[in-house]
Design an enzyme around this catalytic site. Structure first.
Site, PDB file in Angstrom:
ATOM      1  N   GLU A 184       0.834  -1.210   0.000  1.00 21.99           N
ATOM      2  CA  GLU A 184       0.000   0.000   0.000  1.00 21.99           C
ATOM      3  C   GLU A 184       0.866   1.256   0.000  1.00 21.99           C
ATOM      4  O   GLU A 184       0.762   2.103   0.896  1.00 21.99           O
ATOM      5  CB  GLU A 184      -0.935  -0.011   1.212  1.00 21.99           C
ATOM      6  CG  GLU A 184      -1.911  -1.181   1.183  1.00 21.99           C
ATOM      7  CD  GLU A 184      -2.952  -1.149   2.281  1.00 21.99           C
ATOM      8  OE1 GLU A 184      -2.669  -0.591   3.354  1.00 21.99           O
ATOM      9  OE2 GLU A 184      -4.052  -1.679   2.084  1.00 21.99           O
ATOM     10  N   GLU A 378      -5.599  -8.149  -1.374  1.00 24.65           N
ATOM     11  CA  GLU A 378      -6.252  -7.922  -0.075  1.00 24.65           C
ATOM     12  C   GLU A 378      -7.688  -7.516  -0.311  1.00 24.65           C
ATOM     13  O   GLU A 378      -7.959  -6.624  -1.131  1.00 24.65           O
ATOM     14  CB  GLU A 378      -5.587  -6.783   0.707  1.00 24.65           C
ATOM     15  CG  GLU A 378      -4.390  -7.178   1.482  1.00 24.65           C
ATOM     16  CD  GLU A 378      -3.939  -6.096   2.448  1.00 24.65           C
ATOM     17  OE1 GLU A 378      -4.788  -5.456   3.105  1.00 24.65           O
ATOM     18  OE2 GLU A 378      -2.717  -5.897   2.533  1.00 24.65           O
TER      19      GLU A 378
END
Ligand code: BG6
Length: 479
Positions: A184, A378
């Site tokens: 991320e 995810e």
């Protein structure tokens, strides 16, 4: 619901975790401290780290530190991997804790005990033909680099990261083909502490250090991609972003423009650099307006061009709805990515808005813009689970959530998007990154552990365990 499978042959089904949230093994095998080790449990944990005067020390009289125990994967990985295999996992996404390999981050020689631990984990996965998908850096920077170097603000960290990456690539070259660079990477805009290794106390001080640190990560990522391709010619390396499609609240052109600007900055800026190999045109105006001046060295831009990633991996939890003018109440509400409330969406118990169609939008937006394969690494529902008297866990809400999101991926594949695989987040319950709670559970496998560290650590299969097993066995035909 049964449909003909839309998922390609070889689709990589599996689950995802991060070292700091499940391993435990605190201080074992010569592991050094990392950022997650100083994160206290509780909803305030990220705030505490950003408070003036926070000294990065562990104070056990004051706080409980859930990441020290994780779910004890360090000692139980064989049992856990056997459960993943029972579900039929084709892949397992895990991260290597940098501070197990270089305990302080700046040593010249790696720690053999740390390297040997991941050898054992990869060998265990190989026993079941589970392909590892390895994140090189998942919110677990060695603490010494945070305290004494200022995190990713400091260019020297690139050298330390490069050494760590070369070490693990060489060590695991026969065991790992799929790699991700920074988890991320765009989270630096929201919570620099986790990904960039420094905290910001005043909003106005945010711009320059954030972009400078991101520049260092872009260079480091490009070096990692080049090293992977050199050391493991058949390797594939992805970037990793949080993607939250930004919807305009209404058709007011001001709001539409605002949504576009927010989306470009949050969702696309990092990916533009890592996939297209250059800074996007729109950022020049932003840099000017925020008085941002990046320090670069000769060769940085060439390197960024040469080290583009092979695919984009992403986390998807929620969409975001934007209006240019917001009230103070709206700004402070629970949707982690922000924005105003979307009247069409329900939210999870933690305020994260649930939007399966947003995942189809995401995959289409990304594929239209970049035309490289995508990997959803995810996605999932953090929820409270209840163990029934007979010991079962009837998590139908989780099954519903996952079914709708996987269906959205199927739709995107039919739209023409190339999707490599799906690894749902926290396939086994683990410590929440944002709140440190165990009670925010994502897993197909329940772990008997509470927010204060009480429990037997016993693993139990939830209803969703059997459901996901069927999904994988039918390659997504039976949802
Ligand atoms: C992602 C992170 O942001 O979301 C994970 O990569 C994290 O580390 C996951 O656990 C879910 O967030 P949380 O706060 O519910 O654990």
């Amino acid at each position: 619901m049964t449909k003909n499978t839309r998922f390609p042959e070889g689709f990589l089904w599996g689950g995802a975790t991060a070292a700091n949230q499940l391993e435990g093994g605190f201080g074992e095998g010569n592991k050094g401290l990392n950022i997650a080790d100083v994160l206290p449990g509780g909803k305030e944990r990220l705030k505490i780290l950003s408070e003036p005067g926070f000294d990065w020390e562990i104070d056990k009289d004051k706080y409980y530190y859930p990441n020290h125990l994780g779910i004890d994967f360090y000692h139980r990985y064989e049992e856990d991997i056997a459960l993943f295999a029972e579900m039929g996992f084709k892949t397992y996404r895990l991260s290597i804790a940098w501070s197990r390999i270089f305990p302080n981050g700046d040593e010249l020689e790696p720690n053999e005990e740390g390297l040997a631990f991941y050898d054992r984990v990869f060998d265990e996965l190989a026993k079941y033909n589970i392909e590892p998908l390895v994140t090189l850096s998942h919110y677990e920077m060695p603490l010494n680099l945070v305290k004494n170097y200022g995190g990713w603000r400091n260019r020297e960290v690139i050298t330390f990261f490069e050494r760590y990456v070369e070490t693990v690539l060489n060590r695991y070259k026969d065991k790992v083909k799929y790699w991700l660079t920074f988890n991320e990477i765009n989270s630096g805009f929201m919570m620099p502490i986790m990904g960039l290794g420094f905290s910001i106390q005043k909003e106005e001080d945010r711009y320059q250090p954030t972009f400078q640190a991101l520049h260092h990560q872009f260079v480091a990522s490009a070096l990692a991609v080049k090293a992977a391709h050199r050391i493991i010619p058949e390797s594939q390396v992805g970037c990793m972003i949080i993607y939250a499609p930004v919807y305009a609240y209404d058709s007011n052109p001001e709001n539409v423009m605002y949504a576009l600007e927010e989306s470009r900055l949050f969702n696309n800026f990092c990916t533009d650099v890592q996939v297209r190999g250059k800074y996007p045109a729109f950022i020049n105006r932003y840099f000017k307006e925020h008085d941002i001046h990046l320090e670069m060295e000769d060769g940085d831009l060439e390197l960024i061009k040469e080290g583009t990633v092979d695919f984009i991996s992403l986390s998807y939890y929620m969409s975001r709805t934007e209006r240019k003018e917001k009230t103070a109440d709206e700004v402070g509400r629970g949707n982690m990515i922000g924005g105003v409330k979307n009247p069409f969406l329900e939210a999870s118990d933690w305020g994260w808005e649930i939007d399966p169609t947003g995942l189809r939008v995401t995959l289409n937006e990304l594929y239209d813009r970049y035309e490289v394969p995508l990997f959803v690494v995810e996605n999932g529902l953090g929820a409270y689970d209840k163990v029934e008297e007979d010991g079962s866990i009837q998590d139908d809400y989780r099954i519903d959530y996952l079914r709708e999101h996987i269906d959205a991926i199927g739709e995107a594949i039919e739209d023409g998007v190339e999707v490599m695989g799906y690894t749902s987040w926290g396939c086994i319950d683990l410590v929440s990154a944002s709140t440190g709670e165990m009670s925010k559970r994502y897993g197909f496998i329940y772990v008997d552990l509470d927010n204060e560290g009480n429990g037997t650590l016993e693993r139990k299969k939830k209803k969703s365990f059997y459901w996901y097993k069927d999904v994988i066995a039918t390659n997504g035909e039976k949802l």
